[in-house]
Design an enzyme around this catalytic site. Structure first.
Site, mmCIF file in Angstrom:
data_model
loop_
_atom_site.group_PDB
_atom_site.id
_atom_site.type_symbol
_atom_site.label_atom_id
_atom_site.label_comp_id
_atom_site.label_asym_id
_atom_site.label_seq_id
_atom_site.Cartn_x
_atom_site.Cartn_y
_atom_site.Cartn_z
ATOM 1 N N SER A 116 0.982 -1.096 0.186
ATOM 2 C CA SER A 116 -0.240 0.039 -0.075
ATOM 3 C C SER A 116 1.183 0.994 0.070
ATOM 4 C CB SER A 116 -1.226 0.177 1.157
ATOM 5 O OG SER A 116 -2.243 0.643 0.754
ATOM 6 N N GLU A 214 -1.320 -2.570 -8.500
ATOM 7 C CA GLU A 214 -2.688 -2.683 -7.783
ATOM 8 C C GLU A 214 -2.716 -1.295 -7.140
ATOM 9 O OE1 GLU A 214 -3.350 -3.138 -4.349
ATOM 10 O OE2 GLU A 214 -1.503 -2.463 -3.331
ATOM 11 N N HIS A 279 -4.515 -5.429 -1.605
ATOM 12 C CA HIS A 279 -5.577 -5.020 -0.786
ATOM 13 C C HIS A 279 -6.644 -6.775 -0.647
ATOM 14 C CE1 HIS A 279 -3.641 -1.385 -1.099
ATOM 15 N NE2 HIS A 279 -3.962 -0.892 0.273
#
Length: 309
Positions: A116, A214, A279
């Site tokens: 992230s 992502e 995620h």
């Protein structure tokens, strides 16, 4: 693009420091995550400022300088075998220039784990330290705490990485563009990669790399904007292949897929989709800085050598 230095694998009893470079960490989740690591016969501990919260900016895990010192001290401690991030959120870019990278460069390579917002640190570790890192489940995140697949793949990567040399996408994964490609792995949250352009930690391009992308919470039009920025900056020129992970909270996947196909399909390289990292539930641990072959049709990423030495 050259492969990066592989840190040593973990052994029973290894000391693991947990840091919070981004957002605030719920104490109950942190303690639950530490308990899981203890169950793996590791010796985990939280750095002093992990449970801090920003005084005026509550979305930060304490002061920028404190987060930077925790990371730096954990990495430079010779007794520590690995540094795990507790969670993502936002904040790495605020503290990255406060880290003493010269001191960290003098320290021996060790395992670094996160995803992230931690994408910005993966890039910094690559460009400033030349050290391979792991994009995988973090200690105080729900997926790590509750998902056996995420735990098992991370544990295998950490202790017996030769058993994780072939990373296979979940059943039902698709292919945007077929073919095979070989290169050095890099990537993470695509929004963070775009936000890093022009900063001291950014690579000039992804040329020669296998790009693993992502994100979360980016609607289709914003993903279009992000990918268009990378295209216009020539950052994607020469990329060898692309594997796409999860797109949680980015809207209907059909819309997201249309954007990905439109912006990436014309690069003329293999593109695998729904590869099961990021995620999503049961996220796979993906090594960055490793030479690998992507087979977009088979949905496999095969590492030339184990992720950890």
């Amino acid at each position: 693009m050259r492969p990066l230095a592989r840190p040593p694998r973990l052994a029973p009893g290894a000391k693991v420091a947990v840091v919070a470079p981004s957002g605030p960490v719920p104490e109950a989740r942190l303690q639950a995550g530490l308990d899981i690591l203890r169950g793996w016969d590791l010796d985990p501990f939280a750095m002093p400022h992990v449970l801090d919260t920003g005084r005026d900016l509550g979305y930060l895990a304490g002061a920028d300088a404190s987060r930077a010192r925790d990371l730096e001290q954990a990495w430079c401690d010779p007794s520590v075998a690995a540094v795990f991030c507790a969670r993502g959120g936002y904040g790495v870019q605020r503290m990255a220039d406060l880290v003493d990278w010269d001191a960290m460069r003098r320290a021996a390579p060790k395992v670094f784990l996160g995803y992230s917002d931690i994408t910005a640190l993966h890039e910094a570790f690559a460009t400033r330290l030349g050290v391979a890192t792991l994009h995988g489940p973090m200690t105080a995140t729900e997926d790590f705490l509750k998902n056996a697949r995420a735990q098992d793949h991370l544990r295998t990567t950490l202790f017996t990485p030769e058993d994780a040399r072939v990373i296979t996408a979940p059943e039902g994964a698709g292919t945007l563009v077929g073919g095979r490609a070989r290169g050095v792995t890099l990537g993470g949250c695509v929004s963070l990669l775009a936000a890093g352009l022009g900063t001291p930690d950014a690579r000039p391009s992804a040329r020669g790399g296998l790009l693993l992308l992502e994100d979360i919470g980016e609607e289709a039009y914003r993903l279009d904007r992000i990918l268009t920025q990378l295209l216009r900056a020539d950052w994607l020129t020469g990329v060898a292949g692309i594997a796409l992970g999860s797109w949680q909270e980015c809207g209907p996947y059909a819309e997201v897929r249309a954007v990905l196909a439109d912006r990436l399909g014309g690069l003329g390289v293999p593109v695998a989709e729904e590869f099961g990292f990021g995620h999503c539930a049961g996220a796979l641990t993906m090594p960055f800085g490793a030479v690998a072959e992507l087979d977009a049709d088979a949905g496999t990423l095969t590492l030339e050598m184990p992720a950890l030495a």
